[in-house]
Design an enzyme around this catalytic site. Structure first.
Site, PDB file in Angstrom:
ATOM      1  N   GLY A   1       0.860  -1.191   0.033  1.00 61.20           N
ATOM      2  CA  GLY A   1       0.028   0.013   0.078  1.00 61.20           C
ATOM      3  C   GLY A   1       0.671   1.186   0.039  1.00 61.20           C
ATOM      4  N   CYS A   2       0.187   2.309  -0.312  1.00 58.58           N
ATOM      5  CA  CYS A   2       1.073   3.639  -0.534  1.00 58.58           C
ATOM      6  C   CYS A   2       1.476   4.236   0.715  1.00 58.58           C
ATOM      7  CB  CYS A   2       0.084   4.525  -1.243  1.00 58.58           C
ATOM      8  SG  CYS A   2      -1.514   5.027  -0.931  1.00 58.58           S
ATOM      9  N   PHE A   3       0.558   4.223   1.784  1.00 57.57           N
ATOM     10  CA  PHE A   3       0.941   4.631   3.201  1.00 57.57           C
ATOM     11  C   PHE A   3       2.058   3.744   3.788  1.00 57.57           C
ATOM     12  CE2 PHE A   3      -3.349   6.572   3.484  1.00 57.57           C
ATOM     13  CZ  PHE A   3      -2.801   7.976   3.467  1.00 57.57           C
TER      14      PHE A   3
END
Length: 328
Positions: A142-144
């Site tokens: 995921g990006c986070f």
């Protein structure tokens, strides 16, 4: 190598096409979209006009012809494609959440039953490169968790508590309009959301544990009025105090030779459009503040997916990813 992008009409799909235009070994030959079938890719991605004459198609999973496939689809959708693609010898990177977590954790966090389970390496190359090499199927982070994990990784074994505070651009919510992303609701403000319950927290905890940490982990995201980028501030509370020089030396050694990690002042505008993660740290003894900046659509999605493809296929890791960032 012929490449298929499943779900090519979204932001991540458009970034995959853009970046692969410069890849010396890969060519996008299939770009799928149910809603836009038959229309030129450039109708949806006008910035690519003059670079591609691809047309959106909508083949069944078992009819996709390619050597490699990226799944740029929402969670629960990817599990409909993985088996048919792997059975036909097509290597896959999945950008959804469907294979990032253990099955029981995924089903609890996402509230669905997983119908096509595979163990897949978690493709954060700077942390898990060896697991990605020669893999047939990789799950893109995921990006986070990408920006957060890279910010804290060198200190993970020394941490008692890690508190992540992230500011994200609106493109992280995808290209479907909603009240949350409506311009008047975003502009001139900073909006925290899912203060203690964001789904990506499970990935952050998983990766800290993989790095040998027993630290308690917390995360709060905020939506800010920018198009793209994630700035993460990691408050790392240490078991034992460390001075500034010791911390900086630890980060330099941990990221030695990593092309896509730059130890410099993090600015969203300095990574925009690129696969770089910029990190800086400051110690006050028992607390270290580590700040990272990534482009959520590149290092947080499409760029990291291509980085994983390169490792899987034995290409130069930065192939197709050497475009400089855009500043201002």
């Amino acid at each position: 190598m012929d490449v298929a992008i499943v779900g090519a009409s979204g932001y991540a799909g458009g970034e995959l096409i853009r970046l692969l235009m410069t890849h010396p070994e890969a060519e996008v030959t299939v770009a799928t979209s149910r809603a836009l079938e038959g229309r030129p890719v450039t109708d949806q991605h006008p910035h690519l006009r003059g670079y591609t004459d691809c047309v959106f198609t909508n083949p069944a999973a078992g009819d996709i012809e390619a050597d490699f496939a990226f799944l740029a689809v929402p969670h629960t959708a990817a599990m409909n494609y993985v088996s048919p693609l792997l059975e036909r010898g097509i290597r896959v990177v999945d950008l959804s959440a469907d294979y990032r977590l253990p099955r029981d954790v995924y089903e609890r966090i996402y509230g669905v039953s997983h119908t096509d389970w595979f163990e897949a390496p978690y493709g954060l190359p700077e942390i898990s490169r060896e697991g990605v090499k020669n893999a047939r199927f990789v799950s893109n982070p995921g990006c986070f968790p990408t920006g957060a994990t890279l910010a804290a990784a060198p200190l993970a074994p020394h941490a008692a508590h890690v508190i992540y505070d992230s500011k994200t651009g609106v493109s992280g919510a995808g290209d479907n309009p909603s009240a949350t992303t409506h311009y008047p609701n975003v502009a001139d403000g900073i909006n925290p959301y899912k203060w203690t319950s964001h789904r990506h927290l499970a990935e952050m905890k998983q990766e800290l544990a993989r790095l040998g940490s027993t630290a308690a982990c917390y995360f709060t995201p905020h939506l800010v009025p920018v198009n793209r980028g994630i700035l993460t501030t990691a408050h790392i509370l240490l078991d034992e105090p460390m001075g500034q020089e010791e911390v900086e030396a630890l980060y330099r050694e941990f990221y030695r030779g990593e092309y896509f990690v730059r130890l410099q002042r993090p600015m969203l505008s300095a990574v925009r459009g690129s696969n770089f993660c910029d990190i800086a740290v400051e110690s006050e003894g028992s607390r270290v503040v580590a700040v990272s900046a990534i482009d959520n659509l590149v290092k947080g999605a499409a760029g990291q997916a291509i980085q994983n493809m390169n490792i899987m296929c034995g290409y130069a890791e930065n192939a197709g990813l050497t475009v400089p960032p855009c500043l201002p």
